[in-house]
Design a protein around this motif. Structure first.
Motif, PDB file in Angstrom:
ATOM      1  N   MET A   1     -22.877  14.194 -63.530  1.00  0.00           N
ATOM      2  CA  MET A   1     -23.184  14.734 -62.220  1.00  0.00           C
ATOM      3  C   MET A   1     -23.093  13.606 -61.191  1.00  0.00           C
ATOM      4  SD  MET A   1     -24.287  17.723 -61.130  1.00  0.00           S
ATOM      5  CE  MET A   1     -25.550  18.720 -60.532  1.00  0.00           C
ATOM      6  N   VAL A   2     -22.392  13.842 -60.120  1.00  0.00           N
ATOM      7  CA  VAL A   2     -22.193  12.848 -59.074  1.00  0.00           C
ATOM      8  C   VAL A   2     -23.252  13.036 -57.984  1.00  0.00           C
ATOM      9  CG1 VAL A   2     -20.600  12.037 -57.293  1.00  0.00           C
ATOM     10  CG2 VAL A   2     -19.711  12.754 -59.523  1.00  0.00           C
ATOM     11  N   ASP A   3     -23.894  11.951 -57.601  1.00  0.00           N
ATOM     12  CA  ASP A   3     -24.845  11.980 -56.489  1.00  0.00           C
ATOM     13  C   ASP A   3     -24.032  11.751 -55.208  1.00  0.00           C
ATOM     14  OD1 ASP A   3     -26.661  11.341 -54.428  1.00  0.00           O
ATOM     15  OD2 ASP A   3     -28.096  10.530 -55.868  1.00  0.00           O
ATOM     16  N   ILE A   4     -23.745  12.824 -54.497  1.00  0.00           N
ATOM     17  CA  ILE A   4     -22.874  12.769 -53.322  1.00  0.00           C
ATOM     18  C   ILE A   4     -23.431  11.815 -52.273  1.00  0.00           C
ATOM     19  CG2 ILE A   4     -21.951  14.102 -51.386  1.00  0.00           C
ATOM     20  CD1 ILE A   4     -21.770  16.502 -53.333  1.00  0.00           C
ATOM     21  N   ASN A   5     -24.740  11.844 -52.040  1.00  0.00           N
ATOM     22  CA  ASN A   5     -25.335  10.972 -51.022  1.00  0.00           C
ATOM     23  C   ASN A   5     -25.147   9.497 -51.362  1.00  0.00           C
ATOM     24  OD1 ASN A   5     -26.210  13.083 -49.365  1.00  0.00           O
ATOM     25  ND2 ASN A   5     -28.112  13.301 -50.518  1.00  0.00           N
ATOM     26  N   THR A   6     -25.282   9.154 -52.629  1.00  0.00           N
ATOM     27  CA  THR A   6     -25.107   7.763 -53.058  1.00  0.00           C
ATOM     28  C   THR A   6     -23.661   7.326 -52.885  1.00  0.00           C
ATOM     29  OG1 THR A   6     -26.934   7.913 -54.632  1.00  0.00           O
ATOM     30  CG2 THR A   6     -25.320   6.166 -55.006  1.00  0.00           C
ATOM     31  N   VAL A   7     -22.716   8.181 -53.293  1.00  0.00           N
ATOM     32  CA  VAL A   7     -21.298   7.849 -53.154  1.00  0.00           C
ATOM     33  C   VAL A   7     -20.936   7.699 -51.679  1.00  0.00           C
ATOM     34  CG1 VAL A   7     -18.924   8.635 -53.535  1.00  0.00           C
ATOM     35  CG2 VAL A   7     -20.639   8.940 -55.334  1.00  0.00           C
ATOM     36  N   CYS A   8     -21.364   8.645 -50.852  1.00  0.00           N
ATOM     37  CA  CYS A   8     -21.038   8.581 -49.427  1.00  0.00           C
ATOM     38  C   CYS A   8     -21.632   7.335 -48.774  1.00  0.00           C
ATOM     39  CB  CYS A   8     -21.499   9.842 -48.714  1.00  0.00           C
ATOM     40  SG  CYS A   8     -20.456  11.279 -49.056  1.00  0.00           S
ATOM     41  N   SER A   9     -22.839   6.985 -49.153  1.00  0.00           N
ATOM     42  CA  SER A   9     -23.460   5.772 -48.624  1.00  0.00           C
ATOM     43  C   SER A   9     -22.649   4.541 -49.016  1.00  0.00           C
ATOM     44  CB  SER A   9     -24.892   5.654 -49.149  1.00  0.00           C
ATOM     45  OG  SER A   9     -25.494   4.469 -48.707  1.00  0.00           O
ATOM     46  N   ASN A  10     -22.209   4.490 -50.259  1.00  0.00           N
ATOM     47  CA  ASN A  10     -21.391   3.381 -50.734  1.00  0.00           C
ATOM     48  C   ASN A  10     -20.075   3.316 -49.977  1.00  0.00           C
ATOM     49  OD1 ASN A  10     -18.978   2.641 -52.718  1.00  0.00           O
ATOM     50  ND2 ASN A  10     -20.750   1.367 -53.253  1.00  0.00           N
ATOM     51  N   TRP A  11     -19.404   4.448 -49.849  1.00  0.00           N
ATOM     52  CA  TRP A  11     -18.118   4.468 -49.156  1.00  0.00           C
ATOM     53  C   TRP A  11     -18.279   4.040 -47.703  1.00  0.00           C
ATOM     54  CZ3 TRP A  11     -15.024   9.443 -50.862  1.00  0.00           C
ATOM     55  CH2 TRP A  11     -14.688   9.325 -52.212  1.00  0.00           C
ATOM     56  N   ARG A  12     -19.299   4.548 -47.043  1.00  0.00           N
ATOM     57  CA  ARG A  12     -19.511   4.179 -45.634  1.00  0.00           C
ATOM     58  C   ARG A  12     -19.771   2.680 -45.492  1.00  0.00           C
ATOM     59  NH1 ARG A  12     -22.446   9.525 -45.469  1.00  0.00           N
ATOM     60  NH2 ARG A  12     -20.873  10.938 -44.580  1.00  0.00           N
ATOM     61  N   SER A  13     -20.483   2.101 -46.453  1.00  0.00           N
ATOM     62  CA  SER A  13     -20.737   0.656 -46.412  1.00  0.00           C
ATOM     63  C   SER A  13     -19.441  -0.134 -46.597  1.00  0.00           C
ATOM     64  CB  SER A  13     -21.769   0.248 -47.469  1.00  0.00           C
ATOM     65  OG  SER A  13     -21.191   0.234 -48.770  1.00  0.00           O
ATOM     66  N   ARG A  14     -18.433   0.498 -47.168  1.00  0.00           N
ATOM     67  CA  ARG A  14     -17.113  -0.129 -47.382  1.00  0.00           C
ATOM     68  C   ARG A  14     -16.110   0.271 -46.298  1.00  0.00           C
ATOM     69  NH1 ARG A  14     -16.347   2.303 -52.988  1.00  0.00           N
ATOM     70  NH2 ARG A  14     -14.178   1.760 -52.628  1.00  0.00           N
ATOM     71  N   GLY A  15     -16.586   1.034 -45.284  1.00  0.00           N
ATOM     72  CA  GLY A  15     -15.730   1.366 -44.161  1.00  0.00           C
ATOM     73  C   GLY A  15     -14.934   2.645 -44.302  1.00  0.00           C
ATOM     74  N   PHE A  16     -15.362   3.556 -45.190  1.00  0.00           N
ATOM     75  CA  PHE A  16     -14.681   4.829 -45.384  1.00  0.00           C
ATOM     76  C   PHE A  16     -15.544   5.987 -44.885  1.00  0.00           C
ATOM     77  CE2 PHE A  16     -12.589   2.156 -48.491  1.00  0.00           C
ATOM     78  CZ  PHE A  16     -11.268   2.585 -48.464  1.00  0.00           C
ATOM     79  N   SER A  17     -14.886   7.039 -44.440  1.00  0.00           N
ATOM     80  CA  SER A  17     -15.592   8.290 -44.170  1.00  0.00           C
ATOM     81  C   SER A  17     -15.900   8.942 -45.519  1.00  0.00           C
ATOM     82  CB  SER A  17     -14.721   9.216 -43.312  1.00  0.00           C
ATOM     83  OG  SER A  17     -13.518   9.540 -43.988  1.00  0.00           O
ATOM     84  N   CYS A  18     -16.587  10.091 -45.499  1.00  0.00           N
ATOM     85  CA  CYS A  18     -16.893  10.781 -46.750  1.00  0.00           C
ATOM     86  C   CYS A  18     -17.156  12.255 -46.468  1.00  0.00           C
ATOM     87  CB  CYS A  18     -18.117  10.151 -47.415  1.00  0.00           C
ATOM     88  SG  CYS A  18     -18.475  10.815 -49.051  1.00  0.00           S
ATOM     89  N   ASP A  19     -16.329  13.108 -47.069  1.00  0.00           N
ATOM     90  CA  ASP A  19     -16.475  14.547 -46.913  1.00  0.00           C
ATOM     91  C   ASP A  19     -16.126  15.244 -48.225  1.00  0.00           C
ATOM     92  OD1 ASP A  19     -17.054  15.038 -43.991  1.00  0.00           O
ATOM     93  OD2 ASP A  19     -15.252  13.801 -43.814  1.00  0.00           O
ATOM     94  N   VAL A  20     -16.568  16.503 -48.340  1.00  0.00           N
ATOM     95  CA  VAL A  20     -16.265  17.316 -49.525  1.00  0.00           C
ATOM     96  C   VAL A  20     -15.092  18.232 -49.213  1.00  0.00           C
ATOM     97  CG1 VAL A  20     -17.144  19.060 -51.134  1.00  0.00           C
ATOM     98  CG2 VAL A  20     -18.675  17.266 -50.290  1.00  0.00           C
ATOM     99  N   TRP A  21     -14.169  18.345 -50.154  1.00  0.00           N
ATOM    100  CA  TRP A  21     -13.011  19.236 -50.037  1.00  0.00           C
ATOM    101  C   TRP A  21     -13.050  20.212 -51.204  1.00  0.00           C
ATOM    102  CZ3 TRP A  21      -9.681  19.585 -46.115  1.00  0.00           C
ATOM    103  CH2 TRP A  21      -8.540  20.356 -46.296  1.00  0.00           C
ATOM    104  N   THR A  22     -12.624  21.437 -50.978  1.00  0.00           N
ATOM    105  CA  THR A  22     -12.515  22.422 -52.065  1.00  0.00           C
ATOM    106  C   THR A  22     -11.113  23.015 -52.058  1.00  0.00           C
ATOM    107  OG1 THR A  22     -13.344  24.224 -50.678  1.00  0.00           O
ATOM    108  CG2 THR A  22     -14.966  23.043 -51.994  1.00  0.00           C
ATOM    109  N   ASP A  23     -10.613  23.298 -53.251  1.00  0.00           N
ATOM    110  CA  ASP A  23      -9.301  23.924 -53.421  1.00  0.00           C
ATOM    111  C   ASP A  23      -9.388  25.010 -54.479  1.00  0.00           C
ATOM    112  OD1 ASP A  23      -7.501  22.613 -51.677  1.00  0.00           O
ATOM    113  OD2 ASP A  23      -7.444  20.871 -53.000  1.00  0.00           O
ATOM    114  N   PRO A  24      -8.770  26.160 -54.229  1.00  0.00           N
ATOM    115  CA  PRO A  24      -8.730  27.213 -55.243  1.00  0.00           C
ATOM    116  C   PRO A  24      -7.807  26.825 -56.392  1.00  0.00           C
ATOM    117  CG  PRO A  24      -7.330  27.818 -53.406  1.00  0.00           C
ATOM    118  CD  PRO A  24      -8.029  26.546 -53.016  1.00  0.00           C
ATOM    119  N   PRO A  25      -7.940  27.496 -57.528  1.00  0.00           N
ATOM    120  CA  PRO A  25      -7.033  27.219 -58.646  1.00  0.00           C
ATOM    121  C   PRO A  25      -5.574  27.340 -58.204  1.00  0.00           C
ATOM    122  CG  PRO A  25      -8.783  28.703 -59.340  1.00  0.00           C
ATOM    123  CD  PRO A  25      -8.899  28.553 -57.845  1.00  0.00           C
TER     124      PRO A  25
END
Length: 95
Positions: A1-25
């Motif tokens: 299970m991925v902790d989205i808040n932790t990943v986004c915080s890490n990415w932002r500290s490295r200068g990246f944005s962070c959003d969720v994307w969904t795609d159908p099959p």
């Protein structure tokens, strides 16, 4: 299970944005190229990334870097809706 808040915080500290994307099959995004680096991470589903001439099928929670200027495609190869995080290097124009 991925902790989205932790990943986004890490990415932002490295200068990246962070959003969720969904795609159908079966969704396919072919031949994209951006002026900035992009990072992605699968949250759910089976997603294939073709980056340059390399095909990757990352596991849930595995980060993948798509370097700026590299032609890439994304395919939901699974039978369920895929969810993944994506982020672009901030401070630059996204093409």
């Amino acid at each position: 299970m991925v902790d989205i808040n932790t990943v986004c915080s890490n990415w932002r500290s490295r200068g990246f944005s962070c959003d969720v994307w969904t795609d159908p099959p079966g969704q396919v995004w072919e031949d994209y190229r951006h002026a900035v680096d992009e990072v992605v991470m699968i949250l759910e589903g089976d997603v294939e990334f073709e980056i340059g001439s390399q095909i990757l099928r990352p596991a849930v929670g595995e980060e993948v870097l798509i370097p700026a200027g590299v032609l890439h495609s994304v395919r939901n190869t699974g039978g369920i809706t895929s969810r993944w995080l994506y982020g672009y290097k901030t401070g630059s124009e996204i093409v």
